[in-house]
Design a protein around this motif. Structure first.
Motif, PDB file in Angstrom:
ATOM      1  N   ASP A   1       0.873  -1.165   0.000  1.00 24.42           N
ATOM      2  CA  ASP A   1       0.000   0.000   0.000  1.00 24.42           C
ATOM      3  C   ASP A   1       0.913   1.217   0.000  1.00 24.42           C
ATOM      4  N   ASN A   2       1.092   1.809  -1.151  1.00 26.97           N
ATOM      5  CA  ASN A   2       2.038   2.920  -1.257  1.00 26.97           C
ATOM      6  C   ASN A   2       1.555   4.164  -0.515  1.00 26.97           C
ATOM      7  N   ALA A   3       0.267   4.285  -0.315  1.00 23.40           N
ATOM      8  CA  ALA A   3      -0.251   5.415   0.456  1.00 23.40           C
ATOM      9  C   ALA A   3       0.127   5.299   1.925  1.00 23.40           C
ATOM     10  N   LYS A   4       0.334   4.068   2.377  1.00 17.58           N
ATOM     11  CA  LYS A   4       0.695   3.830   3.779  1.00 17.58           C
ATOM     12  C   LYS A   4       2.161   3.455   3.953  1.00 17.58           C
ATOM     13  N   ASN A   5       2.918   3.470   2.872  1.00 14.52           N
ATOM     14  CA  ASN A   5       4.340   3.093   2.939  1.00 14.52           C
ATOM     15  C   ASN A   5       4.521   1.725   3.601  1.00 14.52           C
ATOM     16  N   THR A   6       3.709   0.787   3.229  1.00 17.21           N
ATOM     17  CA  THR A   6       3.722  -0.516   3.889  1.00 17.21           C
ATOM     18  C   THR A   6       3.642  -1.645   2.872  1.00 17.21           C
ATOM     19  N   VAL A   7       4.401  -2.680   3.132  1.00 17.93           N
ATOM     20  CA  VAL A   7       4.314  -3.911   2.349  1.00 17.93           C
ATOM     21  C   VAL A   7       3.870  -5.031   3.291  1.00 17.93           C
ATOM     22  N   TYR A   8       3.087  -5.946   2.742  1.00 20.54           N
ATOM     23  CA  TYR A   8       2.495  -7.004   3.547  1.00 20.54           C
ATOM     24  C   TYR A   8       2.905  -8.381   3.009  1.00 20.54           C
ATOM     25  N   LEU A   9       2.844  -9.350   3.892  1.00 21.17           N
ATOM     26  CA  LEU A   9       2.991 -10.744   3.491  1.00 21.17           C
ATOM     27  C   LEU A   9       1.896 -11.524   4.202  1.00 21.17           C
ATOM     28  N   GLN A  10       0.876 -11.902   3.458  1.00 20.64           N
ATOM     29  CA  GLN A  10      -0.186 -12.739   3.986  1.00 20.64           C
ATOM     30  C   GLN A  10       0.242 -14.197   3.864  1.00 20.64           C
ATOM     31  N   MET A  11       0.286 -14.884   4.976  1.00 23.34           N
ATOM     32  CA  MET A  11       0.765 -16.262   5.002  1.00 23.34           C
ATOM     33  C   MET A  11      -0.373 -17.171   5.453  1.00 23.34           C
ATOM     34  N   ASN A  12      -0.800 -18.046   4.567  1.00 20.97           N
ATOM     35  CA  ASN A  12      -1.872 -18.995   4.865  1.00 20.97           C
ATOM     36  C   ASN A  12      -1.333 -20.426   4.820  1.00 20.97           C
ATOM     37  N   SER A  13      -2.107 -21.333   5.380  1.00 16.52           N
ATOM     38  CA  SER A  13      -1.735 -22.758   5.374  1.00 16.52           C
ATOM     39  C   SER A  13      -0.295 -22.944   5.849  1.00 16.52           C
ATOM     40  N   LEU A  14       0.015 -22.319   6.946  1.00 17.90           N
ATOM     41  CA  LEU A  14       1.392 -22.344   7.443  1.00 17.90           C
ATOM     42  C   LEU A  14       1.807 -23.749   7.851  1.00 17.90           C
ATOM     43  N   LYS A  15       3.087 -24.020   7.637  1.00 24.17           N
ATOM     44  CA  LYS A  15       3.683 -25.309   7.949  1.00 24.17           C
ATOM     45  C   LYS A  15       4.814 -25.113   8.953  1.00 24.17           C
ATOM     46  N   PRO A  16       5.150 -26.145   9.714  1.00 28.11           N
ATOM     47  CA  PRO A  16       6.282 -26.005  10.653  1.00 28.11           C
ATOM     48  C   PRO A  16       7.567 -25.557   9.965  1.00 28.11           C
ATOM     49  N   GLU A  17       7.770 -25.959   8.732  1.00 28.40           N
ATOM     50  CA  GLU A  17       8.986 -25.551   8.020  1.00 28.40           C
ATOM     51  C   GLU A  17       8.987 -24.080   7.621  1.00 28.40           C
ATOM     52  N   ASP A  18       7.878 -23.386   7.829  1.00 27.21           N
ATOM     53  CA  ASP A  18       7.854 -21.933   7.612  1.00 27.21           C
ATOM     54  C   ASP A  18       8.424 -21.178   8.807  1.00 27.21           C
ATOM     55  N   THR A  19       8.699 -21.894   9.889  1.00 29.03           N
ATOM     56  CA  THR A  19       9.281 -21.263  11.068  1.00 29.03           C
ATOM     57  C   THR A  19      10.622 -20.638  10.721  1.00 29.03           C
ATOM     58  N   ALA A  20      10.756 -19.342  10.983  1.00 24.81           N
ATOM     59  CA  ALA A  20      11.970 -18.604  10.625  1.00 24.81           C
ATOM     60  C   ALA A  20      11.819 -17.165  11.107  1.00 24.81           C
ATOM     61  N   VAL A  21      12.914 -16.435  11.015  1.00 25.27           N
ATOM     62  CA  VAL A  21      12.856 -14.981  11.160  1.00 25.27           C
ATOM     63  C   VAL A  21      12.610 -14.407   9.770  1.00 25.27           C
ATOM     64  N   TYR A  22      11.605 -13.570   9.659  1.00 25.33           N
ATOM     65  CA  TYR A  22      11.224 -12.986   8.376  1.00 25.33           C
ATOM     66  C   TYR A  22      11.683 -11.530   8.314  1.00 25.33           C
ATOM     67  N   TYR A  23      12.308 -11.198   7.190  1.00 26.01           N
ATOM     68  CA  TYR A  23      12.845  -9.855   6.976  1.00 26.01           C
ATOM     69  C   TYR A  23      12.213  -9.229   5.740  1.00 26.01           C
ATOM     70  N   CYS A  24      11.913  -7.955   5.820  1.00 24.64           N
ATOM     71  CA  CYS A  24      11.569  -7.252   4.598  1.00 24.64           C
ATOM     72  C   CYS A  24      12.785  -6.449   4.139  1.00 24.64           C
ATOM     73  N   ALA A  25      12.808  -6.159   2.858  1.00 23.41           N
ATOM     74  CA  ALA A  25      13.953  -5.493   2.263  1.00 23.41           C
ATOM     75  C   ALA A  25      13.495  -4.588   1.140  1.00 23.41           C
ATOM     76  N   ALA A  26      14.267  -3.538   0.907  1.00 24.34           N
ATOM     77  CA  ALA A  26      13.963  -2.568  -0.140  1.00 24.34           C
ATOM     78  C   ALA A  26      15.170  -2.397  -1.040  1.00 24.34           C
ATOM     79  N   GLY A  27      14.901  -2.339  -2.340  1.00 25.99           N
ATOM     80  CA  GLY A  27      15.981  -2.147  -3.289  1.00 25.99           C
ATOM     81  C   GLY A  27      15.528  -1.320  -4.480  1.00 25.99           C
ATOM     82  N   LEU A  28      16.459  -0.587  -5.073  1.00 30.89           N
ATOM     83  CA  LEU A  28      16.111   0.282  -6.196  1.00 30.89           C
ATOM     84  C   LEU A  28      16.048  -0.484  -7.508  1.00 30.89           C
TER      85      LEU A  28
END
Length: 124
Positions: free
Chosen positions: A73-100
């Motif tokens: 949502d560029n009006a809110k300067n926010t990026v989202y990650l909707q995660m459904n049907s999560l699995k134990p192997e999705d366990t991790a530290v999640y990072y967002c990143a920005a690049g030109l």
């Protein structure tokens, strides 16, 4: 310059859902393509999803395709990650990143700015 702050991580049972948010500071958010990466304990950071500056061309790792959705949502300067049907192997530290200029978006080296990460734990 942009700084990133992730939120929304937590503990969830397998099959559940979480939505991660990444709030960006600065007035240049729309200049950046955005990505989500994750890091399992003892392993290298891996690509999860990416989205271009206008919110198009989402690209996903095969391991999350069909379960995760990236959006921004560029009006809110926010990026989202909707995660459904999560699995134990999705366990991790999640990072967002920005690049030109990030190409397809799956190479961490193209991203200049990183958040501090948010822990996602999926119990079986």
């Amino acid at each position: 310059q942009v700084s990133l702050v992730e939120s929304g991580g937590g503990l969830v049972q397998a099959g559940g859902s979480l939505r991660l948010s990444c709030a960006a500071s600065g007035r240049t958010f729309t200049s950046y393509s955005m990505g989500w990466f994750r890091q399992h304990p003892g392993k290298e950071r891996e690509f999860v999803a990416a989205i271009n500056r206008s919110g198009g061309n989402p690209y996903y790792a095969d391991s999350v395709k069909g379960r995760f959705t990236i959006s921004r949502d560029n009006a809110k300067n926010t990026v989202y990650l909707q995660m459904n049907s999560l699995k134990p192997e999705d366990t991790a530290v999640y990072y967002c990143a920005a690049g030109l200029s990030t190409g397809r978006g799956d190479y961490a080296g193209f991203y200049r700015h990183w958040g501090q990460g948010t822990q996602v734990t999926v119990s079986s």
